[in-house]
Design a protein around this motif. Sequence first.
Motif, PDB file in Angstrom:
ATOM      1  N   LEU A  72       0.682  -1.173  -0.713  1.00 54.23           N
ATOM      2  CA  LEU A  72       0.061   0.049   0.192  1.00 54.23           C
ATOM      3  C   LEU A  72       0.925   0.819  -0.497  1.00 54.23           C
ATOM      4  CD1 LEU A  72      -2.811  -0.861   2.355  1.00 54.23           C
ATOM      5  CD2 LEU A  72      -2.738  -1.398   0.066  1.00 54.23           C
ATOM      6  N   ASP A  73       2.202   1.438  -0.091  1.00 50.31           N
ATOM      7  CA  ASP A  73       3.367   2.711  -0.076  1.00 50.31           C
ATOM      8  C   ASP A  73       2.654   3.491   1.149  1.00 50.31           C
ATOM      9  OD1 ASP A  73       5.041   3.383  -0.850  1.00 50.31           O
ATOM     10  OD2 ASP A  73       3.960   4.540  -2.422  1.00 50.31           O
ATOM     11  N   LEU A  74       2.927   2.896   2.818  1.00 50.83           N
ATOM     12  CA  LEU A  74       2.606   4.081   3.243  1.00 50.83           C
ATOM     13  C   LEU A  74       3.198   2.842   4.514  1.00 50.83           C
ATOM     14  CD1 LEU A  74       0.644   1.894   4.553  1.00 50.83           C
ATOM     15  CD2 LEU A  74      -1.430   2.804   3.709  1.00 50.83           C
ATOM     16  N   PRO A  75       3.445   3.543   5.755  1.00 50.97           N
ATOM     17  CA  PRO A  75       4.095   3.415   6.781  1.00 50.97           C
ATOM     18  C   PRO A  75       2.809   2.825   7.706  1.00 50.97           C
ATOM     19  CG  PRO A  75       3.598   5.599   7.284  1.00 50.97           C
ATOM     20  CD  PRO A  75       3.222   5.363   5.500  1.00 50.97           C
ATOM     21  N   VAL A  76       3.042   2.035   8.437  1.00 50.15           N
ATOM     22  CA  VAL A  76       2.353   0.591   9.285  1.00 50.15           C
ATOM     23  C   VAL A  76       3.163   1.125  10.506  1.00 50.15           C
ATOM     24  CG1 VAL A  76       1.377  -1.495   9.499  1.00 50.15           C
ATOM     25  CG2 VAL A  76       1.491  -0.337   7.539  1.00 50.15           C
ATOM     26  N   ILE A  77       2.162   1.393  11.363  1.00 47.48           N
ATOM     27  CA  ILE A  77       2.545   1.561  13.081  1.00 47.48           C
ATOM     28  C   ILE A  77       2.125   0.247  13.704  1.00 47.48           C
ATOM     29  CG2 ILE A  77       3.179   2.532  15.626  1.00 47.48           C
ATOM     30  CD1 ILE A  77       2.500   4.913  13.488  1.00 47.48           C
ATOM     31  N   VAL A  78       2.948  -1.113  14.113  1.00 43.37           N
ATOM     32  CA  VAL A  78       2.262  -1.470  15.212  1.00 43.37           C
ATOM     33  C   VAL A  78       3.177  -2.103  16.436  1.00 43.37           C
ATOM     34  CG1 VAL A  78       2.540  -4.376  14.934  1.00 43.37           C
ATOM     35  CG2 VAL A  78       2.829  -2.908  12.248  1.00 43.37           C
ATOM     36  N   LEU A  79       2.091  -2.257  17.424  1.00 44.64           N
ATOM     37  CA  LEU A  79       2.378  -1.902  18.394  1.00 44.64           C
ATOM     38  C   LEU A  79       2.413  -3.881  19.268  1.00 44.64           C
ATOM     39  CD1 LEU A  79       0.482   0.396  18.755  1.00 44.64           C
ATOM     40  CD2 LEU A  79      -1.042   0.131  20.752  1.00 44.64           C
TER      41      LEU A  79
END
Length: 468
Positions: A378-385
């Motif tokens: 998706l060409d975006l940052p993914v923040i994962v907890l």
Amino acid sequence: MALTPATSRRGRSSPEETLPSSAPDRSPPHSVEAEEHVIACCLLDGNDTIARCLEARISAESFYYPANRLLFEITIELYQKGSPVTLEVLAEELKTRRQLDAVGGFPYLMQVTGKIPTTAHAGYFIDKVREKHLLRELIKAATGAVENCYSFTGGLEEFVDKVEQDLFKVTQDRVSDSAKEIKDAIKDANAVIAKMLLKKGELTGVSSGFKDLDAMTFGFQKQEMIIVAARPSMGKTSFALNIAESAALPKPGREAVPTLVFSLEMSSSQLALRMLTSRSRVNLKLLRDGLIGRDSQQINDLGKAAEEFKKAPVFIDDSSNLTIMEMRAKARRIYARKKLGLIVVDYLQLVSGSDPRSPREQQVAEVSRGLKAMAKELDLPVIVLSQLNRASEKENRTPRLSDLRESGSIEQDADVVLMLSRPKDADEKFQVAANAADLIVAKQRNGPVGDLKLTFLQEITRFENFTP
């Protein structure tokens, strides 16, 4: 004569149909039911199902029956023009082109759309149409290879190479075109360099809202997986929601970033309440205890924050028991409707692998790889907890990368790892976030690592830039 499946089956007998009943069925692989179900799903929920068809590389040529091929071709044309994809619009388009009778008229359209009440099984039928088409293409290529073998006149190496090429043309559609010439990558890299020179130290990614963190990362970059790890009750969710708020409701001069939050632990209403009280700076405990008057300034602030969030491009999915494949499919569909710029996942250990019988470490590794793949796709940052194990607590030390719970693959897949920790001088009586927090940048592929400090306002569950 109309090109419907019924008439194509009732037409003149083919040589195969004159064979004895004991002869094997040699008709090309196809499924009229799957084709009709896919078209019905497209007309029920155009944008979503058509996006999935295009992603699976389904085209008009994938359909065996001429009528279905024509219907899908026109459906795709309507979708690409931005026209509504409905039964009425499709019928009108067919009438305009004088092709309505060619597909069997209104009766066949009604037959197709009456197949299903829901698009729940669209993925299965899309795969089935694709499978049958691939088999037909393989039969065609293999049959051609057999015929050419009988007429072979010499030059074995060239002949084998030609057969391989023909088969490759069929099978190459099974995978996406992932390899590019380096000149394309160099263009992208030059564009990033130009952006850096133009902005002269300004952010090149999504702002976290925390100036010290942004100074180290220059914002969260596209295709990055950012891990935010901590022990329970250290404020991971609050920290992530503060970032989501900063992205979707930025300071003047910056564009809002459409943000999707997957909350596998809390409901959407709970998250919304926390975001409202945090932005309006209203004490949630006082609100619950009924100690805030109806006509007070705090209520006005809550109303103002609610109006801001109503206009903000924030999406919350609070489905529980999601598998990584389901999560990626959901993100893909929302992205097709609204181009996202940030995804937050709360939290990694609650996402299931595709096979629940696999060892837990393998499942976590699969989830970690899937989340990184989603960031790239998706060409975006993914923040994962993510949770940390108890080692740092037992040993009374600062957390480190090896404390990431259940799988070393999280550490490998992540581009940035942030760890929230209580300051060493904090009161150890309760294992909750203190008034200040250490934010450890434990890993960053393209930048420095180090420690930062944040201020935590417990009464409104909000992190802010550190103030001594």
